[in-house]
Design a protein around this motif. Structure first.
Motif: not given
Length: 307
Positions: A244-245, A248-249, A253-255, A258, A305
């Motif tokens: 998951e981290a 996000r970074r 994939t960050a944007d 979800p 999720r």
């Protein structure tokens, strides 16, 4: 992973055809680990010192592997020179045996569990790869949505015939899982060439940290973020990092919506769960255990999720 034959098991005319491609006699062949094809996977050296990678298979080992070798030959031949992939030097296809002769890559598979430096190098390489293969440079590549439609219907097949050992959470949430997988499939539009099978044994890292992506039979046209998302299944399986981290970074994939990512992971979990209960395909006795392990790594993640 799988059980495979080696260079010396190939018929003499197939070995001779490979040597014709190389223009020299093969004097050394070293079988390589990883992957599931029961065919050869040998790094070879010729009398003159040339090195190459040879993979060959026939229906006697596994008929589907023959189809995949032909697809890989077509896809690899069409990859642009700037893509971080092995180059196709030649193909032998006599209707029975299919042999691919590829440039030898000076590298090794990433260490598992994933080391932070190697994971970072691979993620950076996938960012560069996504740029390099957008728009899709392989005109014959199908869409990934078309390729994954049957795979992502795994939860439908499970709901119709649940295995007795089905995970209790999955059994209680089959409707949600089917809906999520459908949402994931609908989110796979895009104009990037996706590898679709990103895991450690399809990656090579050299001493300088350069990454090469190998084995391209499944390549298809889809979203730029998909290969990074798929890689994180392998990260979740082998541990050492919070996927998951990483989601996000990573700039890829960050944007991303979800729900789209959840849907892709739900679809993959259904594919692995459905596949794991089937008899092993000819010549590939270990793939079902690997599918089960991936399903077991994915399901708790999907559950979190969807919560």
């Amino acid at each position: 992973m799988g059980t495979r034959i080696g260079w010396t098991n190939l018929p003499g005319d197939v070995r001779a055809a490979v040597e014709d491609v190389l223009g020299d006699r093969v004097v050394e062949a070293v079988s390589q680990p990883g992957g599931f094809s029961p065919g050869t996977a040998d790094r070879v050296r010729t009398a003159g010192g040339q090195r190459a990678f040879v993979k060959a298979v026939s229906p006697a080992q596994n008929a589907d592997s023959v189809r995949l070798h032909r697809a890989e030959a077509r896809n690899t031949a069409a990859l642009p020179a700037y893509a971080p992939a092995a180059r196709l030097l030649g193909v032998h296809d006599d209707g029975e045996w299919v042999a691919l002769v590829l440039s030898d890559v000076d590298g090794r598979h990433p260490v598992l569990p994933w080391r932070p430096d190697e994971l970072a190098a691979v993620l950076t390489a996938l960012e560069a790869l996504a740029v390099a293969v957008t728009p899709n440079p392989v005109p014959h590549a199908p869409t990934v949505a078309a390729q994954l439609t049957d795979d992502f219907a795994g939860w439908h097949r499970i709901a119709a015939d649940p295995p007795p050992d089905l995970d209790p959470w999955a059994r209680a949430h089959l409707t949600e899982l089917r809906e999520a997988a459908g949402h994931g499939l609908a989110a796979l539009d895009g104009d990037t060439l996706c590898h679709l099978d990103l895991r450690a044994d399809n990656l090579l890292v050299d001493d300088a940290g350069r990454v090469t992506v190998v084995d391209w039979p499944h390549a298809g046209c889809g979203p730029a973020w998909l290969d990074t998302a798929i890689l994180l299944v392998n990260v979740a399986l082998h541990g050492g990092h919070d996927p998951e981290a990483v989601l996000r970074r990573s700039p890829l994939t960050a944007d991303v919506d979800p729900a789209a990512l959840t849907g892709v992971y739900a679809g993959m979990a259904g594919f692995f769960t459905d596949g794991a209960r089937r008899p092993p395909p000819p010549g590939i006795p270990t793939v079902r255990a690997f599918q089960r392990a991936q399903a077991e790594a994915l399901l708790p993640w999907v559950a979190r999720r969807l919560a």
